[in-house]
Write a protein that holds these residues in place. Structure first.
Motif, PDB file in Angstrom:
ATOM      1  N   THR B 246      -3.807   8.577   3.401  1.00  0.00           N
ATOM      2  CA  THR B 246      -3.065   8.833   4.640  1.00  0.00           C
ATOM      3  C   THR B 246      -1.890   9.775   4.393  1.00  0.00           C
ATOM      4  O   THR B 246      -1.327   9.796   3.310  1.00  0.00           O
ATOM      5  CB  THR B 246      -2.531   7.508   5.231  1.00  0.00           C
ATOM      6  OG1 THR B 246      -1.783   6.833   4.214  1.00  0.00           O
ATOM      7  CG2 THR B 246      -3.662   6.610   5.684  1.00  0.00           C
ATOM      8  N   SER B 247      -1.512  10.500   5.421  1.00  0.00           N
ATOM      9  CA  SER B 247      -0.389  11.433   5.294  1.00  0.00           C
ATOM     10  C   SER B 247       0.884  10.786   5.842  1.00  0.00           C
ATOM     11  O   SER B 247       0.853   9.686   6.404  1.00  0.00           O
ATOM     12  CB  SER B 247      -0.692  12.708   6.089  1.00  0.00           C
ATOM     13  OG  SER B 247      -0.616  12.433   7.470  1.00  0.00           O
ATOM     14  N   SER B 248       2.002  11.494   5.692  1.00  0.00           N
ATOM     15  CA  SER B 248       3.277  10.959   6.193  1.00  0.00           C
ATOM     16  C   SER B 248       3.244  10.806   7.717  1.00  0.00           C
ATOM     17  O   SER B 248       3.918   9.952   8.283  1.00  0.00           O
ATOM     18  CB  SER B 248       4.425  11.864   5.765  1.00  0.00           C
ATOM     19  OG  SER B 248       4.133  13.189   6.146  1.00  0.00           O
ATOM     20  N   ARG B 249       2.429  11.625   8.371  1.00  0.00           N
ATOM     21  CA  ARG B 249       2.313  11.502   9.835  1.00  0.00           C
ATOM     22  C   ARG B 249       1.712  10.151  10.215  1.00  0.00           C
ATOM     23  O   ARG B 249       2.047   9.570  11.240  1.00  0.00           O
ATOM     24  CB  ARG B 249       1.436  12.627  10.389  1.00  0.00           C
ATOM     25  CG  ARG B 249       2.097  13.984  10.414  1.00  0.00           C
ATOM     26  CD  ARG B 249       1.295  14.927  11.282  1.00  0.00           C
ATOM     27  NE  ARG B 249       1.860  16.260  11.285  1.00  0.00           N
ATOM     28  CZ  ARG B 249       1.428  17.254  10.530  1.00  0.00           C
ATOM     29  NH1 ARG B 249       0.440  17.064   9.688  1.00  0.00           N
ATOM     30  NH2 ARG B 249       1.977  18.445  10.602  1.00  0.00           N
ATOM     31  N   PHE B 250       0.784   9.699   9.384  1.00  0.00           N
ATOM     32  CA  PHE B 250       0.150   8.396   9.620  1.00  0.00           C
ATOM     33  C   PHE B 250       1.221   7.296   9.550  1.00  0.00           C
ATOM     34  O   PHE B 250       1.274   6.399  10.392  1.00  0.00           O
ATOM     35  CB  PHE B 250      -0.926   8.171   8.541  1.00  0.00           C
ATOM     36  CG  PHE B 250      -1.914   7.065   8.816  1.00  0.00           C
ATOM     37  CD1 PHE B 250      -3.177   7.353   9.301  1.00  0.00           C
ATOM     38  CD2 PHE B 250      -1.599   5.737   8.555  1.00  0.00           C
ATOM     39  CE1 PHE B 250      -4.107   6.345   9.533  1.00  0.00           C
ATOM     40  CE2 PHE B 250      -2.508   4.717   8.784  1.00  0.00           C
ATOM     41  CZ  PHE B 250      -3.775   5.028   9.277  1.00  0.00           C
ATOM     42  N   GLU B 251       2.089   7.422   8.537  1.00  0.00           N
ATOM     43  CA  GLU B 251       3.176   6.444   8.387  1.00  0.00           C
ATOM     44  C   GLU B 251       4.090   6.474   9.605  1.00  0.00           C
ATOM     45  O   GLU B 251       4.499   5.426  10.114  1.00  0.00           O
ATOM     46  CB  GLU B 251       3.984   6.750   7.127  1.00  0.00           C
ATOM     47  CG  GLU B 251       3.196   6.528   5.846  1.00  0.00           C
ATOM     48  CD  GLU B 251       3.983   6.889   4.593  1.00  0.00           C
ATOM     49  OE1 GLU B 251       5.052   7.523   4.723  1.00  0.00           O
ATOM     50  OE2 GLU B 251       3.516   6.545   3.496  1.00  0.00           O
ATOM     51  N   ALA B 252       4.399   7.680  10.055  1.00  0.00           N
ATOM     52  CA  ALA B 252       5.289   7.806  11.217  1.00  0.00           C
ATOM     53  C   ALA B 252       4.647   7.183  12.457  1.00  0.00           C
ATOM     54  O   ALA B 252       5.314   6.515  13.263  1.00  0.00           O
ATOM     55  CB  ALA B 252       5.596   9.274  11.469  1.00  0.00           C
ATOM     56  N   LEU B 253       3.348   7.368  12.570  1.00  0.00           N
ATOM     57  CA  LEU B 253       2.630   6.861  13.752  1.00  0.00           C
ATOM     58  C   LEU B 253       2.608   5.331  13.787  1.00  0.00           C
ATOM     59  O   LEU B 253       2.665   4.722  14.854  1.00  0.00           O
ATOM     60  CB  LEU B 253       1.194   7.407  13.740  1.00  0.00           C
ATOM     61  CG  LEU B 253       0.336   7.169  14.969  1.00  0.00           C
ATOM     62  CD1 LEU B 253       0.924   7.867  16.192  1.00  0.00           C
ATOM     63  CD2 LEU B 253      -1.093   7.671  14.736  1.00  0.00           C
ATOM     64  N   PHE B 254       2.520   4.715  12.597  1.00  0.00           N
ATOM     65  CA  PHE B 254       2.370   3.260  12.550  1.00  0.00           C
ATOM     66  C   PHE B 254       3.591   2.539  11.969  1.00  0.00           C
ATOM     67  O   PHE B 254       3.476   1.495  11.337  1.00  0.00           O
ATOM     68  CB  PHE B 254       1.099   2.894  11.785  1.00  0.00           C
ATOM     69  CG  PHE B 254      -0.145   3.378  12.470  1.00  0.00           C
ATOM     70  CD1 PHE B 254      -0.493   2.898  13.730  1.00  0.00           C
ATOM     71  CD2 PHE B 254      -0.954   4.338  11.884  1.00  0.00           C
ATOM     72  CE1 PHE B 254      -1.628   3.354  14.377  1.00  0.00           C
ATOM     73  CE2 PHE B 254      -2.095   4.802  12.522  1.00  0.00           C
ATOM     74  CZ  PHE B 254      -2.433   4.306  13.776  1.00  0.00           C
ATOM     75  N   GLY B 255       4.738   3.151  12.184  1.00  0.00           N
ATOM     76  CA  GLY B 255       5.993   2.432  11.961  1.00  0.00           C
ATOM     77  C   GLY B 255       6.415   2.234  10.530  1.00  0.00           C
ATOM     78  O   GLY B 255       6.956   1.171  10.187  1.00  0.00           O
ATOM     79  N   GLY B 256       6.196   3.218   9.679  1.00  0.00           N
ATOM     80  CA  GLY B 256       6.773   3.129   8.337  1.00  0.00           C
ATOM     81  C   GLY B 256       5.757   3.220   7.225  1.00  0.00           C
ATOM     82  O   GLY B 256       4.573   3.414   7.470  1.00  0.00           O
ATOM     83  N   VAL B 257       6.282   3.070   6.016  1.00  0.00           N
ATOM     84  CA  VAL B 257       5.421   3.265   4.841  1.00  0.00           C
ATOM     85  C   VAL B 257       4.359   2.176   4.769  1.00  0.00           C
ATOM     86  O   VAL B 257       4.480   1.120   5.393  1.00  0.00           O
ATOM     87  CB  VAL B 257       6.240   3.280   3.530  1.00  0.00           C
ATOM     88  CG1 VAL B 257       7.178   4.461   3.510  1.00  0.00           C
ATOM     89  CG2 VAL B 257       6.980   1.962   3.344  1.00  0.00           C
ATOM     90  N   ARG B 258       3.358   2.462   3.956  1.00  0.00           N
ATOM     91  CA  ARG B 258       2.245   1.519   3.843  1.00  0.00           C
ATOM     92  C   ARG B 258       2.661   0.260   3.076  1.00  0.00           C
ATOM     93  O   ARG B 258       3.626   0.281   2.311  1.00  0.00           O
ATOM     94  CB  ARG B 258       1.067   2.185   3.145  1.00  0.00           C
ATOM     95  CG  ARG B 258       1.232   2.323   1.637  1.00  0.00           C
ATOM     96  CD  ARG B 258       0.021   2.997   1.052  1.00  0.00           C
ATOM     97  NE  ARG B 258       0.015   2.907  -0.391  1.00  0.00           N
ATOM     98  CZ  ARG B 258      -0.854   2.180  -1.095  1.00  0.00           C
ATOM     99  NH1 ARG B 258      -1.781   1.463  -0.503  1.00  0.00           N
ATOM    100  NH2 ARG B 258      -0.806   2.166  -2.414  1.00  0.00           N
ATOM    101  N   ARG B 259       1.929  -0.810   3.294  1.00  0.00           N
ATOM    102  CA  ARG B 259       2.134  -2.033   2.513  1.00  0.00           C
ATOM    103  C   ARG B 259       1.598  -1.776   1.108  1.00  0.00           C
ATOM    104  O   ARG B 259       0.557  -1.157   0.936  1.00  0.00           O
ATOM    105  CB  ARG B 259       1.366  -3.186   3.153  1.00  0.00           C
ATOM    106  CG  ARG B 259       1.321  -4.439   2.306  1.00  0.00           C
ATOM    107  CD  ARG B 259       0.442  -5.511   2.921  1.00  0.00           C
ATOM    108  NE  ARG B 259       0.237  -6.608   1.988  1.00  0.00           N
ATOM    109  CZ  ARG B 259      -0.875  -6.805   1.291  1.00  0.00           C
ATOM    110  NH1 ARG B 259      -1.899  -6.002   1.429  1.00  0.00           N
ATOM    111  NH2 ARG B 259      -0.969  -7.820   0.448  1.00  0.00           N
ATOM    112  N   THR B 260       2.338  -2.223   0.104  1.00  0.00           N
ATOM    113  CA  THR B 260       1.827  -2.091  -1.258  1.00  0.00           C
ATOM    114  C   THR B 260       1.046  -3.356  -1.612  1.00  0.00           C
ATOM    115  O   THR B 260       1.293  -4.424  -1.047  1.00  0.00           O
ATOM    116  CB  THR B 260       2.974  -1.891  -2.266  1.00  0.00           C
ATOM    117  OG1 THR B 260       3.887  -2.968  -2.102  1.00  0.00           O
ATOM    118  CG2 THR B 260       3.677  -0.568  -2.033  1.00  0.00           C
ATOM    119  N   PRO B 261       0.097  -3.252  -2.546  1.00  0.00           N
ATOM    120  CA  PRO B 261      -0.713  -4.420  -2.908  1.00  0.00           C
ATOM    121  C   PRO B 261       0.180  -5.585  -3.344  1.00  0.00           C
ATOM    122  O   PRO B 261       1.196  -5.390  -4.001  1.00  0.00           O
ATOM    123  CB  PRO B 261      -1.550  -3.911  -4.084  1.00  0.00           C
ATOM    124  CG  PRO B 261      -1.626  -2.442  -3.882  1.00  0.00           C
ATOM    125  CD  PRO B 261      -0.324  -2.047  -3.273  1.00  0.00           C
TER     126      PRO B 261
END
Lengths: 103, 608
Positions: B246-261
């Protein structure tokens, strides 16, 4: 191989590749489908064999969608460069990354 | 005539041997190397196939590979040239794999096999044709619509076709980079699970959430046409660059950075999982309607490709009633490609008539099996205490009684399953009526996230009493809903608005079979018949006689990160490494309390 003298071919290939549309199309309500027809080709099962660089180049020329003699040659070099029994030519060993980086 | 099918160098390498159109042996390489999803050229799996048939490599008529390396290179080059300045990363990531491995697949197989069979040349088949063949040829249908959906194979990501007799025709396609499999993988990655291998976790998480992102996914990420074809908005993805999904735009769209394992799962991940699941179901249903129309209204559908392992979507599709009959290849991912190409070569290259057998897939019990003598040798050599029984009433009664006592049992019988699911031969079984069994199994046996449900293996004849599911699901590839819902007043959404603690929710009793009832009352059903698996059937039947309950929990015999056990030794180690109470190895029963302390060891597997 003199890469500089083949700039024209390289550029042509590059432009052809660039024409492939990877961008999200504006949602087009007139477009009813994104499906494309599947080309079954002549043979569902194909023999896959090469043992020399020219044979691999021939295979690439025959089967790749985007045709470029330059690219086929540097791909063959990249595939054979770690073979102890094949001399791909020292000057060409690392051509593929350079070739693509410099597009 | 022997034909060897091979999948390798992507995910889940496997070998399958077909003799005169009959699938006689098949296994994934990971089961032998003990490296989960092993992608190396499957030397051990090939050896197993040859040993099983008692033949040499030179006896094989044709060796067939499930991918066309030149077409894959073509896509790789086009991708590299299209991504601009980012191409350096892509090249660093995949250059060696492309030029030193994939192009040399014929050479690598030749080294292992000592040749390429009687033909002396490797045959290659396009990836999605391999999937299509794996779905159609083992199915019980003379004619069927065929759908394949995965991440990518060469250029293709989705195809629709038609099978008739011994011929398959693919009619429509969608090409990379537009991929339903990669869309799902992007969410898998964003929610903190492993790409390619954690997709089923995202599916298991979906029922906890609400599909509140469904609209935004459809407006921003994917444009879906009425016929099920689609395009992705690539600015939200990064997989073309070979770095992440995923790109940074994806993070922006869904409210922040991804969950880490291993990070806490929040309502956001639950809602994302629910939303993308809904999108996938919509696409699959639309594709199926198109497949039906393109195939002249036929009533049979077959499915393969990694997305076909989404049993929730399969269940929705089944209930939708577009097709009367649906058959899904149990090894729908890459491993099944080996099976597909072997059958395709038999039917197509040699123009053989389609073999008519009731269960061509043979219950997917295609892997190694061990004789009583081999198991006993292992036990005696290692001075392992056991009790031997004959297969009969006493044997089945003891197992049923142990289940009744809430014991957790490792079940090792017959030939190992081909594909990702354990179907009763390499399974861990337990009582589904227990309110604590789901947590117990998750935490002390599987060492995994506790939100994921377990599957019920149910007597076929009683399935519709327990679930709103009609028909057969011998490969655990369809979800149905449990009948007799309890705790229906509980508001899940409201609960997760206030907290993220999933353990309290899991403890709530939602049916008479809480250990196999997911939060939305769904269950991943395996129907069991005496004909399909006599020993497993009789165990469940005996449990039913003694308790009235015609089902057991069935989960794969492994711990988290470990491939499913293959040998008696693997089974014993897994038994000793966990809190499992009993191990049934063929007709030998081993009790944990009788086992020597010296065999207790904790193997460490990389978490998946």
């Amino acid at each position: 191989m003199n890469w500089i003298s083949e700039e024209a071919e390289k550029l042509a290939w590059y432009m052809e590749a660039e024409n492939i549309d990877y961008k999200f199309p504006a949602v087009d309500d007139l477009c009813g489908s994104y499906f494309e027809d599947y080309d079954m080709g002549e043979n569902i099962l194909e023999e896959y064999e090469f043992s020399t660089m020219p044979e691999l180049q021939k295979l690439l020329q025959k089967k790749r969608v985007i045709h470029s003699l330059d690219i086929d040659r540097v791909c063959a070099v990249a595939a054979f460069k770690n073979r102890p029994d094949i001399d791909v030519g020292k000057s060409e060993e690392h051509m593929l990354p350079t070739f693509i980086y410099n597009f | 005539m022997y034909i060897l099918g091979i999948s390798a160098l992507y995910h889940d390498s496997a070998a399958v041997l077909v003799k005169d159109g009959e699938i006689i042996a098949g296994a994934q390489e990971e089961r032998f190397t003990r490296i989960k999803h092993d992608k190396s050229v499957p030397g051990y799996a090939i050896k197993y196939c040859l040993d099983f048939a008692q033949i040499k490599g030179s006896d094989i008529d044709a060796v067939v590979y499930y991918d066309d390396p030149i077409a894959t290179l073509d896509r790789w080059l086009a991708n590299a040239s299209a991504i601009g300045e980012e191409r350096k990363d892509l090249l660093n990531f995949s250059y060696k794999a492309m030029f030193q491995e994939k192009l040399w697949i014929a050479e690598k197989i030749k080294q292992i096999l000592g040749g390429l069979g009687r033909r002396g040349k490797l045959l290659v088949v396009k990836h999605h044709m391999a999937h299509a063949a794996s779905a159609f040829y083992p199915s019980p249908y003379e004619k069927a619509a065929v759908i394949t959906v995965d991440g990518v194979g060469e250029w293709n990501t989705t195809t629709i076709g038609f099978g008739k007799g011994n011929e398959i025709t693919i009619l429509k396609k969608i090409d990379y980079p537009h991929s339903l499999g990669l869309l799902y993988s992007a969410f898998t990655y964003f929610c903190g699970f492993k790409v390619n291998y954690g997709d089923y976790k995202l599916m298991g998480l979906a029922p906890y959430g609400e599909p509140i992102y469904y609209d935004v996914i459809k407006s921003e990420l994917i444009d879906i046409k009425e016929d099920g074809s689609f395009r992705l908005n690539l600015k939200y993805f990064d997989y073309q660059n070979g770095r992440s999904m995923t790109s940074s735009r994806f993070e922006a769209l869904f409210g922040g950075v991804r969950r880490t394992p291993e990070q806490e799962i929040t309502k956001r991940e639950m809602d994302l999982a629910a939303s993308v699941q809904k999108v996938v179901e919509e696409v699959i249903i639309k594709l199926s309607r198109t497949a039906k129309a393109l195939s002249g209204g036929i009533e049979n559908l077959v499915l393969a490709g990694g997305v076909a392992l989404n049993c929730v979507a399969n269940g929705v599709l089944s209930r939708e009633g577009i097709f009367k009959n649906i058959w899904v290849q149990p090894a729908a991912g890459d491993a099944g490609g080996a099976l597909g190409v072997a059958l395709l070569a038999y039917y197509h290259k040699y123009n053989e008539r389609r073999v008519e057998r009731k269960d061509i897939q043979k219950g997917s019990y295609l892997g190694p099996g061990y004789t009583q003598k081999e198991i006993m040798n292992y036990l005696v050599t290692h001075s392992i205490p056991y009790v031997k029984y004959e297969y009969g009433m006493e044997f089945y009664h003891i197992i049923a009684d142990l289940l009744k006592q809430q014991k957790i049992i490792g079940l090792f019988e017959g030939r190992m399953e081909f594909g990702p699911r354990a179907l009763g031969n390499r399974s861990i079984i337990a009582d589904p009526r227990s309110e604590t069994m789901q947590s117990r199994l998750n935490l002390s046996i599987k060492y995994r996230e506790s939100f994921r449900p377990f599957a019920p293996a149910v007597l076929r004849e009683r399935c519709s009493e327990y679930f709103d599911f009609e028909g057969d699901s011998p490969y655990m590839l369809f979800c149905g809903y449990v009948k007799g819902k309890q705790d229906t007043d509980f508001d899940l959404a409201e609960y997760f608005e206030k907290q993220n603690d999933m353990t309290e929710v899991i403890k709530r009793k939602r049916s008479d079979f809480p250990a196999v009832t997911h939060i939305d009352y769904s269950a991943r059903i395996q129907t069991v018949t005496e004909e399909g698996n006599p020993i497993f059937y009789r165990i469940i039947k005996q449990f039913e006689k003694e308790t009235g309950c015609g089902m057991v929990i069935n989960t794969s015999f492994n711990v988290r990160g470990e491939p499913i056990v293959c040998t008696p030794e693997d089974a014993y180690h897994c038994f000793m490494n966990t809190e499992m109470d009993v191990l049934v190895l063929g007709n030998f029963i081993l009790y944990k309390e009788e086992q020597p302390e010296r065999y207790k060891r904790r193997d460490v597997y990389e978490l998946d």
